[in-house]
Design an enzyme around this catalytic site. Structure first.
Site, PDB file in Angstrom:
ATOM      1  N   ASN A   9       0.867  -1.184   0.000  1.00  0.00           N
ATOM      2  CA  ASN A   9       0.000   0.000   0.000  1.00  0.00           C
ATOM      3  C   ASN A   9       0.903   1.233   0.000  1.00  0.00           C
ATOM      4  O   ASN A   9       1.484   1.572   1.023  1.00  0.00           O
ATOM      5  CB  ASN A   9      -0.890  -0.023   1.255  1.00  0.00           C
ATOM      6  CG  ASN A   9      -1.742   1.225   1.365  1.00  0.00           C
ATOM      7  OD1 ASN A   9      -1.826   2.025   0.422  1.00  0.00           O
ATOM      8  ND2 ASN A   9      -2.381   1.401   2.513  1.00  0.00           N
ATOM      9  N   TRP A  10       0.993   1.859  -1.176  1.00  0.00           N
ATOM     10  CA  TRP A  10       1.892   3.013  -1.301  1.00  0.00           C
ATOM     11  C   TRP A  10       1.270   4.292  -0.733  1.00  0.00           C
ATOM     12  O   TRP A  10       1.929   5.334  -0.693  1.00  0.00           O
ATOM     13  CB  TRP A  10       2.271   3.222  -2.760  1.00  0.00           C
ATOM     14  CG  TRP A  10       3.299   2.231  -3.264  1.00  0.00           C
ATOM     15  CD1 TRP A  10       3.867   1.202  -2.564  1.00  0.00           C
ATOM     16  CD2 TRP A  10       3.880   2.199  -4.570  1.00  0.00           C
ATOM     17  NE1 TRP A  10       4.766   0.539  -3.355  1.00  0.00           N
ATOM     18  CE2 TRP A  10       4.794   1.122  -4.586  1.00  0.00           C
ATOM     19  CE3 TRP A  10       3.722   2.962  -5.729  1.00  0.00           C
ATOM     20  CZ2 TRP A  10       5.542   0.798  -5.730  1.00  0.00           C
ATOM     21  CZ3 TRP A  10       4.460   2.644  -6.862  1.00  0.00           C
ATOM     22  CH2 TRP A  10       5.369   1.580  -6.860  1.00  0.00           C
ATOM     23  N   LYS A  11       0.000   4.235  -0.365  1.00  0.00           N
ATOM     24  CA  LYS A  11      -0.692   5.412   0.194  1.00  0.00           C
ATOM     25  C   LYS A  11      -0.509   6.630  -0.730  1.00  0.00           C
ATOM     26  O   LYS A  11      -0.495   6.468  -1.934  1.00  0.00           O
ATOM     27  CB  LYS A  11      -0.204   5.679   1.616  1.00  0.00           C
ATOM     28  CG  LYS A  11      -0.228   4.419   2.475  1.00  0.00           C
ATOM     29  CD  LYS A  11      -0.061   4.698   3.928  1.00  0.00           C
ATOM     30  CE  LYS A  11      -0.011   3.379   4.692  1.00  0.00           C
ATOM     31  NZ  LYS A  11      -0.141   3.560   6.127  1.00  0.00           N
ATOM     32  N   HIS A  93      -9.607   0.789   4.498  1.00  0.00           N
ATOM     33  CA  HIS A  93      -8.359   1.032   5.247  1.00  0.00           C
ATOM     34  C   HIS A  93      -8.652   1.977   6.417  1.00  0.00           C
ATOM     35  O   HIS A  93      -9.464   2.898   6.306  1.00  0.00           O
ATOM     36  CB  HIS A  93      -7.306   1.639   4.315  1.00  0.00           C
ATOM     37  CG  HIS A  93      -5.944   1.655   4.934  1.00  0.00           C
ATOM     38  ND1 HIS A  93      -5.558   2.616   5.832  1.00  0.00           N
ATOM     39  CD2 HIS A  93      -4.901   0.807   4.811  1.00  0.00           C
ATOM     40  CE1 HIS A  93      -4.315   2.361   6.234  1.00  0.00           C
ATOM     41  NE2 HIS A  93      -3.894   1.267   5.620  1.00  0.00           N
ATOM     42  N   GLU A  95      -7.124   4.404   7.578  1.00  0.00           N
ATOM     43  CA  GLU A  95      -6.922   5.841   7.321  1.00  0.00           C
ATOM     44  C   GLU A  95      -8.143   6.439   6.631  1.00  0.00           C
ATOM     45  O   GLU A  95      -8.460   7.616   6.840  1.00  0.00           O
ATOM     46  CB  GLU A  95      -5.634   6.044   6.497  1.00  0.00           C
ATOM     47  CG  GLU A  95      -4.400   5.804   7.374  1.00  0.00           C
ATOM     48  CD  GLU A  95      -3.152   5.368   6.652  1.00  0.00           C
ATOM     49  OE1 GLU A  95      -3.120   5.409   5.398  1.00  0.00           O
ATOM     50  OE2 GLU A  95      -2.192   4.973   7.330  1.00  0.00           O
ATOM     51  N   GLU A 168      -5.542  -5.291  10.525  1.00  0.00           N
ATOM     52  CA  GLU A 168      -4.602  -4.202  10.762  1.00  0.00           C
ATOM     53  C   GLU A 168      -4.976  -3.480  12.057  1.00  0.00           C
ATOM     54  O   GLU A 168      -5.841  -2.586  12.040  1.00  0.00           O
ATOM     55  CB  GLU A 168      -4.644  -3.212   9.601  1.00  0.00           C
ATOM     56  CG  GLU A 168      -4.286  -3.829   8.263  1.00  0.00           C
ATOM     57  CD  GLU A 168      -3.700  -2.795   7.327  1.00  0.00           C
ATOM     58  OE1 GLU A 168      -2.570  -3.002   6.886  1.00  0.00           O
ATOM     59  OE2 GLU A 168      -4.347  -1.775   7.070  1.00  0.00           O
ATOM     60  N   GLY A 174       1.819   2.471  10.765  1.00  0.00           N
ATOM     61  CA  GLY A 174       2.695   3.636  10.628  1.00  0.00           C
ATOM     62  C   GLY A 174       3.329   4.074  11.932  1.00  0.00           C
ATOM     63  O   GLY A 174       3.874   5.175  12.025  1.00  0.00           O
ATOM     64  N   SER A 215       3.065  -1.840  10.313  1.00  0.00           N
ATOM     65  CA  SER A 215       4.510  -1.656  10.469  1.00  0.00           C
ATOM     66  C   SER A 215       5.317  -2.918  10.155  1.00  0.00           C
ATOM     67  O   SER A 215       6.347  -3.173  10.785  1.00  0.00           O
ATOM     68  CB  SER A 215       4.836  -1.146  11.875  1.00  0.00           C
ATOM     69  OG  SER A 215       4.203   0.103  12.096  1.00  0.00           O
ATOM     70  N   GLY A 236       2.721  -1.111   4.396  1.00  0.00           N
ATOM     71  CA  GLY A 236       2.641   0.311   4.073  1.00  0.00           C
ATOM     72  C   GLY A 236       4.025   0.894   3.840  1.00  0.00           C
ATOM     73  O   GLY A 236       4.618   0.739   2.779  1.00  0.00           O
ATOM     74  N   GLY A 237       4.562   1.555   4.861  1.00  0.00           N
ATOM     75  CA  GLY A 237       5.825   2.283   4.716  1.00  0.00           C
ATOM     76  C   GLY A 237       6.944   1.484   4.069  1.00  0.00           C
ATOM     77  O   GLY A 237       7.630   1.976   3.161  1.00  0.00           O
TER      78      GLY A 237
HETATM   79  C1  PEP Z   1      -1.021   0.001   5.845  1.00  0.00           C
HETATM   80  O1  PEP Z   1      -1.081   1.122   5.386  1.00  0.00           O
HETATM   81  O2  PEP Z   1      -1.877  -0.825   5.519  1.00  0.00           O
HETATM   82  C2  PEP Z   1       0.055  -0.312   6.772  1.00  0.00           C
HETATM   83  C3  PEP Z   1       0.044  -1.472   7.375  1.00  0.00           C
HETATM   84  O3  PEP Z   1       1.009   0.664   6.960  1.00  0.00           O
HETATM   85  P1  PEP Z   1       2.418   0.492   7.735  1.00  0.00           P
HETATM   86  O4  PEP Z   1       3.032  -0.800   7.235  1.00  0.00           O
HETATM   87  O5  PEP Z   1       3.213   1.689   7.344  1.00  0.00           O
HETATM   88  O6  PEP Z   1       2.113   0.416   9.184  1.00  0.00           O
END
Ligand code: PEP
Length: 266
Positions: A9-11, A93, A95, A168, A174, A215, A236-237
């Site tokens: 997930n590049w957001k 998601h 967010e 999640e 994040g 994360s 994500g990140g």
């Molecule tokens: C996500 O955005 O789904 C996610 C898990 O982000 P991160 O890995 O940065 O916590």
């Protein structure tokens, strides 16, 4: 045996000018026939990422979709518009639940829209920190699943068989904090139990891949893939870093091989 899936997930990162090159670099660094790889860039980067991934075996996903197929919804994108660009779509998601006030009802209808449109939904669920601290994490997530299934008219597991669920915990996204593998595994069981409690057969619920997200890095993925109930990760990140993705997918390929051997020699 469920397939192991690593979804990126590049957001709100990358631009049409650089997304294709990053996707190609990640695809080249993560070749693994037993692992399903999905990259979900921002909408405006979907076409360059699709072109860059052609022939690599990696798939493209969107990060969201509107619940309707068209109309007066300024700034929104429908499943019909995604045709030819993606085969997967993240839905619900945390967010978007936080910033766009998406509810379980809406999320369930979006999951249903994806299924009707031939997109594979990666449906996100997860509890807040205070829910976990109060010992309510599984109850909250079971309720998220039930409400969304009801709103989406998805009490029939046959309709939902291409769903992937990403567990999640909101407090792990994040933040650099991760859940424990055992907690994620218990949650995967609770999620599959909620599918069954809503009319799915045991076999249908057991066939649904449950990913962990929060994360995840190359260093932490092993703990989750050691759990037979967890079938991969939504990243994500770390998914913007080819070296991290290479490590994550390499670990996933090892887990896929071990699971295949365990099935062969029960
Ligand atoms: C996500 O955005 O789904 C996610 C898990 O982000 P991160 O890995 O940065 O916590």
């Amino acid at each position: 045996m469920r397939t192991i899936i690593i979804a990126a997930n590049w957001k709100m990162n990358t631009t049409p000018a650089d997304a294709g090159a990053l996707a190609a670099e990640i695809a080249a660094a993560t070749e693994a026939p037993d692992v399903t790889r999905v990259i979900c860039p921002p909408y405006v980067c979907l076409a360059p990422v699709r072109d860059a991934l052609e022939g690599t075996g990696a798939a493209v996903g969107a990060q969201n979709v509107h619940v309707l197929d068209g109309g007066a919804f300024t700034g929104e994108i429908s499943a019909a518009m995604l045709r030819g660009l993606v085969t997967w779509c993240i839905v619900g998601h945390s967010e978007r639940r936080r910033d766009q006030c998406e509810t379980d009802d809406l999320v369930g209808r979006k999951v249903a829209r994806c299924l009707e449109s031939g997109l594979r939904p990666i449906w996100c669920v997860g509890e807040q920190l205070d829910d976990r601290e109060a010992g309510r994490a599984e109850e909250v997530v079971r309720e998220q699943v039930s409400r969304a299934l009801t709103a989406g008219g998805l009490a029939n597991g046959e309709l939902g068989k291409s769903i992937v669920i990403a567990y999640e915990p909101v407090w792990a996204i994040g933040t650099g904090r991760t859940a424990r593998g055992a907690d994620a595994s218990a949650m995967a069981d609770a999620i599959r139990g909620a599918l069954e409690a809503n009319g799915w057969t045991h076999e249908q619920a057991e066939a649904i891949p449950v990913l962990y997200g929060g994360s995840v890095t190359a260093a932490s993925i092993g703990e989750f893939l050691a759990e037979p109930a967890i079938d991969g990760a939504l990243v994500g990140g770390a998914s913007l870093k080819p070296a991290e993705m290479a490590g994550i997918v390499a670990r996933a390929a090892t887990a896929a091989q071990a699971r295949r051997e365990a099935v062969r020699q029960p």
